[in-house]
Design an enzyme around this catalytic site. Structure first.
Site, PDB file in Angstrom:
ATOM      1  N   VAL A   1       0.418  -3.852   3.025  1.00 39.67           N
ATOM      2  CA  VAL A   1      -0.509  -3.072   3.857  1.00 39.67           C
ATOM      3  C   VAL A   1      -0.878  -1.745   3.172  1.00 39.67           C
ATOM      4  O   VAL A   1      -1.930  -1.172   3.409  1.00 39.67           O
ATOM      5  CB  VAL A   1       0.125  -2.795   5.243  1.00 39.67           C
ATOM      6  CG1 VAL A   1      -0.836  -2.053   6.159  1.00 39.67           C
ATOM      7  CG2 VAL A   1       0.581  -4.094   5.896  1.00 39.67           C
TER       8      VAL A   1
ATOM      9  N   ARG B   1      -4.254   7.982   3.897  1.00 38.57           N
ATOM     10  CA  ARG B   1      -5.306   8.910   3.468  1.00 38.57           C
ATOM     11  C   ARG B   1      -5.385  10.114   4.396  1.00 38.57           C
ATOM     12  O   ARG B   1      -5.098  10.001   5.582  1.00 38.57           O
ATOM     13  CB  ARG B   1      -6.660   8.204   3.535  1.00 38.57           C
ATOM     14  CG  ARG B   1      -6.940   7.365   2.355  1.00 38.57           C
ATOM     15  CD  ARG B   1      -8.398   6.980   2.305  1.00 38.57           C
ATOM     16  NE  ARG B   1      -8.769   6.043   3.356  1.00 38.57           N
ATOM     17  CZ  ARG B   1     -10.020   5.683   3.614  1.00 38.57           C
ATOM     18  NH1 ARG B   1     -11.009   6.190   2.905  1.00 38.57           N
ATOM     19  NH2 ARG B   1     -10.293   4.813   4.556  1.00 38.57           N
TER      20      ARG B   1
ATOM     21  N   ARG C   1      -9.207   5.571  -0.687  1.00 37.04           N
ATOM     22  CA  ARG C   1      -7.987   4.761  -0.790  1.00 37.04           C
ATOM     23  C   ARG C   1      -7.477   4.781  -2.230  1.00 37.04           C
ATOM     24  O   ARG C   1      -6.289   4.698  -2.482  1.00 37.04           O
ATOM     25  CB  ARG C   1      -8.260   3.331  -0.325  1.00 37.04           C
ATOM     26  CG  ARG C   1      -8.513   3.232   1.177  1.00 37.04           C
ATOM     27  CD  ARG C   1      -8.670   1.779   1.615  1.00 37.04           C
ATOM     28  NE  ARG C   1      -8.952   1.655   3.033  1.00 37.04           N
ATOM     29  CZ  ARG C   1     -10.179   1.663   3.555  1.00 37.04           C
ATOM     30  NH1 ARG C   1     -11.228   1.793   2.783  1.00 37.04           N
ATOM     31  NH2 ARG C   1     -10.337   1.525   4.861  1.00 37.04           N
TER      32      ARG C   1
ATOM     33  N   HIS D   1     -10.769  -4.056   0.048  1.00 34.39           N
ATOM     34  CA  HIS D   1     -10.621  -3.195   1.228  1.00 34.39           C
ATOM     35  C   HIS D   1     -10.976  -1.779   0.794  1.00 34.39           C
ATOM     36  O   HIS D   1     -10.144  -1.041   0.313  1.00 34.39           O
ATOM     37  CB  HIS D   1      -9.163  -3.282   1.703  1.00 34.39           C
ATOM     38  CG  HIS D   1      -8.912  -2.549   2.976  1.00 34.39           C
ATOM     39  ND1 HIS D   1      -9.689  -2.711   4.095  1.00 34.39           N
ATOM     40  CD2 HIS D   1      -7.948  -1.663   3.325  1.00 34.39           C
ATOM     41  CE1 HIS D   1      -9.211  -1.953   5.067  1.00 34.39           C
ATOM     42  NE2 HIS D   1      -8.159  -1.307   4.620  1.00 34.39           N
TER      43      HIS D   1
ATOM     44  N   GLY E   1       6.394   4.275   9.511  1.00 25.05           N
ATOM     45  CA  GLY E   1       5.433   5.309   9.900  1.00 25.05           C
ATOM     46  C   GLY E   1       4.571   4.830  11.050  1.00 25.05           C
ATOM     47  O   GLY E   1       5.011   4.038  11.880  1.00 25.05           O
TER      48      GLY E   1
ATOM     49  N   GLY F   1       8.794   0.949   5.761  1.00 29.58           N
ATOM     50  CA  GLY F   1       7.875   2.057   6.065  1.00 29.58           C
ATOM     51  C   GLY F   1       7.705   2.119   7.577  1.00 29.58           C
ATOM     52  O   GLY F   1       6.931   1.366   8.150  1.00 29.58           O
TER      53      GLY F   1
ATOM     54  N   ASN G   1      -2.208   1.102   0.861  1.00 27.59           N
ATOM     55  CA  ASN G   1      -3.474   1.238   0.122  1.00 27.59           C
ATOM     56  C   ASN G   1      -3.290   1.915  -1.233  1.00 27.59           C
ATOM     57  O   ASN G   1      -2.340   2.668  -1.391  1.00 27.59           O
ATOM     58  CB  ASN G   1      -4.455   2.060   0.966  1.00 27.59           C
ATOM     59  CG  ASN G   1      -5.204   1.192   1.949  1.00 27.59           C
ATOM     60  OD1 ASN G   1      -5.706   0.133   1.572  1.00 27.59           O
ATOM     61  ND2 ASN G   1      -5.267   1.621   3.197  1.00 27.59           N
TER      62      ASN G   1
HETATM   63  N1  APR Z   1      10.622   3.473   1.048  1.00 27.20           N
HETATM   64  C1  APR Z   1      10.560   3.342   2.402  1.00 27.20           C
HETATM   65  N2  APR Z   1       9.689   4.041   3.165  1.00 27.20           N
HETATM   66  C2  APR Z   1       8.872   4.889   2.536  1.00 27.20           C
HETATM   67  C3  APR Z   1       8.888   5.074   1.143  1.00 27.20           C
HETATM   68  C4  APR Z   1       9.820   4.321   0.387  1.00 27.20           C
HETATM   69  N3  APR Z   1       9.902   4.419  -0.941  1.00 27.20           N
HETATM   70  N4  APR Z   1       7.947   5.991   0.827  1.00 27.20           N
HETATM   71  C5  APR Z   1       7.369   6.364   1.979  1.00 27.20           C
HETATM   72  N5  APR Z   1       7.929   5.706   3.018  1.00 27.20           N
HETATM   73  C6  APR Z   1       7.611   5.802   4.450  1.00 27.20           C
HETATM   74  C7  APR Z   1       7.365   7.230   4.921  1.00 27.20           C
HETATM   75  O1  APR Z   1       8.606   7.923   5.114  1.00 27.20           O
HETATM   76  C8  APR Z   1       6.600   6.984   6.224  1.00 27.20           C
HETATM   77  O2  APR Z   1       7.454   6.896   7.346  1.00 27.20           O
HETATM   78  O3  APR Z   1       6.392   5.138   4.715  1.00 27.20           O
HETATM   79  C9  APR Z   1       5.926   5.620   5.974  1.00 27.20           C
HETATM   80  C10 APR Z   1       4.416   5.706   5.924  1.00 27.20           C
HETATM   81  O4  APR Z   1       3.989   6.025   7.209  1.00 27.20           O
HETATM   82  P1  APR Z   1       2.718   6.936   7.516  1.00 27.20           P
HETATM   83  O5  APR Z   1       2.737   8.125   6.632  1.00 27.20           O
HETATM   84  O6  APR Z   1       2.651   7.138   8.979  1.00 27.20           O
HETATM   85  O7  APR Z   1       1.494   6.019   7.022  1.00 27.20           O
HETATM   86  P2  APR Z   1       0.776   4.815   7.821  1.00 27.20           P
HETATM   87  O8  APR Z   1      -0.364   5.347   8.590  1.00 27.20           O
HETATM   88  O9  APR Z   1       1.780   3.995   8.515  1.00 27.20           O
HETATM   89  O10 APR Z   1       0.146   4.013   6.590  1.00 27.20           O
HETATM   90  C11 APR Z   1       0.976   3.392   5.617  1.00 27.20           C
HETATM   91  O11 APR Z   1      -0.624   1.723   5.009  1.00 27.20           O
HETATM   92  O12 APR Z   1      -2.861   1.392   5.591  1.00 27.20           O
HETATM   93  C12 APR Z   1      -1.982   1.922   4.657  1.00 27.20           C
HETATM   94  O13 APR Z   1      -3.251   3.765   3.747  1.00 27.20           O
HETATM   95  C13 APR Z   1      -2.133   3.415   4.516  1.00 27.20           C
HETATM   96  O14 APR Z   1      -0.920   3.494   2.470  1.00 27.20           O
HETATM   97  C14 APR Z   1      -0.835   3.764   3.858  1.00 27.20           C
HETATM   98  C15 APR Z   1       0.161   2.785   4.506  1.00 27.20           C
END
Ligand code: APR
Length: 323
Positions: free
Chosen positions: A129, A93, A99, A186, A22, A20, A131
């Site tokens: 990590v 979120r 969450r 959390h 992100g 992930g 949620n």
């Molecule tokens: N495999 C790999 N990556 C994935 C998958 C998957 N199956 N599904 C989603 N992703 C990637 C998305 O493409 C994105 O780049 O996960 C990333 C999530 O990043 P953000 O949307 O920026 O979320 P972020 O703020 O990093 O939070 C991630 O952590 O704290 C928790 O609530 C929050 O559940 C959320 C997670």
């Protein structure tokens, strides 16, 4: 630096895979590289995205003359033999969402990710990590089938850091002297513990007015939502990423730091077979031990409340996964 093909296996440094890429994942990658804590594999489902971020980070490391390696990929084979796998894949979120609203979307994601990652890193420690945190940590553990000390959820360090920040702001003092403790789940039911929160050893209950403490406790409980309300398109990521980096460092350097994390409880706090936020020592094997501290009857009742909510959501998540 690295080639775009794979991380070098000569001169092997500790390797962390972040699933992930992100906001949290990419910020964590930057911290781990800048602090030379580990080499990083950044994996995302979006083609080109982690590769682009990795290239940008390679170039940033060139500015710092830092030789730590990073690889961006969509292929789990590139994560092989990771020491730690951090799961941040899933949705964050947006305003108005709890969450728990993320339950359905993220349950399937973490289960899929866990299966794919363990196939290439059978000995890794997993930090979750995504949620709703305590539920996702449980699902990852059950999916992996590894000893529970190898699966840890990141929450308590972040919640305690928020508590610490608000105390520092309120008193106009250095955050360096403040140690706060937050237990439980959390989410809205988390349990900030003022009497275990100190300024250089002195409980804040001896220094601060009860009304002020209550306000700070409430602000801590809503700390994540406060940021979501302001950002609107996502949730917090600097403090979450910083919190994960502390866990990673304690594990890789076998520091055995006492950190509040979502850990597996086996006959601790009167609870069994559940992940909840508790103080635990983190070392090279993951959770070395969960520390049981004295709770008042009211605090214990709050912990049971958290447990019931998490159990309920685990059940709901499993039902949705079976559909
Ligand atoms: N495999 C790999 N990556 C994935 C998958 C998957 N199956 N599904 C989603 N992703 C990637 C998305 O493409 C994105 O780049 O996960 C990333 C999530 O990043 P953000 O949307 O920026 O979320 P972020 O703020 O990093 O939070 C991630 O952590 O704290 C928790 O609530 C929050 O559940 C959320 C997670």
């Amino acid at each position: 630096m690295t080639s775009s093909a794979s991380l070098s296996s000569s001169n092997r440094f500790s390797r962390i895979s972040i699933i992930g890429a992100g906001h949290i994942g990419s910020t964590l990658a930057q911290i781990l590289l800048e602090k030379s804590i580990a080499d990083v594999v950044l994996l995302d489902i979006i083609s080109g995205w982690p590769q682009g971020l990795a290239l940008d980070l390679i170039e940033a490391m060139a500015v710092y003359r830092n030789d730590r390696q990073i690889l961006g990929t969509n292929d789990y084979a590139d994560t092989a033999d990771s020491d730690i796998v951090v799961i941040t894949a899933g949705q964050p979120r947006t305003p108005g969402m709890s969450r728990d609203d993320l339950l359905k979307i993220n349950s399937k994601t973490v289960v899929d990710v866990a299966k794919a990652a363990i196939a290439h890193s059978p000995n890794a420690i997993f930090i979750v990590v995504t949620n709703p945190l305590d539920v996702m940590t449980y699902l990852v553990w059950e999916t992996l089938g590894v000893p529970p000390e190898r699966v840890i959820g990141m929450a308590g360090i972040l919640d305690a850091a928020r508590f610490q920040a608000f105390i520092a702001i309120e008193l106009g003092i250095s955050v360096a002297d403040i140690n706060a403790l937050v237990l439980g789940s959390h989410g809205d039911l988390m349990i900030p513990l003022p009497r275990y929160s100190t300024i250089n050893g002195i409980p804040i209950t001896e220094i601060m007015d009860q009304n002020i403490i209550s306000k700070i406790v409430e602000r801590t409980r809503n700390g994540g939502a406060e940021i979501v309300q302001l950002i609107k398109t996502g949730s917090a990521y600097y403090a979450p990423a910083a919190s994960i980096s502390v866990m990673v460092e304690s594990i890789l350097k076998n520091q055995n730091r006492l950190l509040p994390c979502s850990a597996y409880l086996h006959q601790k706090y009167g609870l069994d077979k559940i992940f909840l936020g508790v103080p635990c020592w983190l070392g090279s094997q993951g959770v070395r031990e969960v520390l049981e501290i004295d709770l008042t009857d009211a605090e214990q009742a709050q912990l049971i409340n958290c447990e019931q909510k998490v159990r309920q959501n685990i059940k709901r998540a499993k039902e949705m996964l079976a559909m």
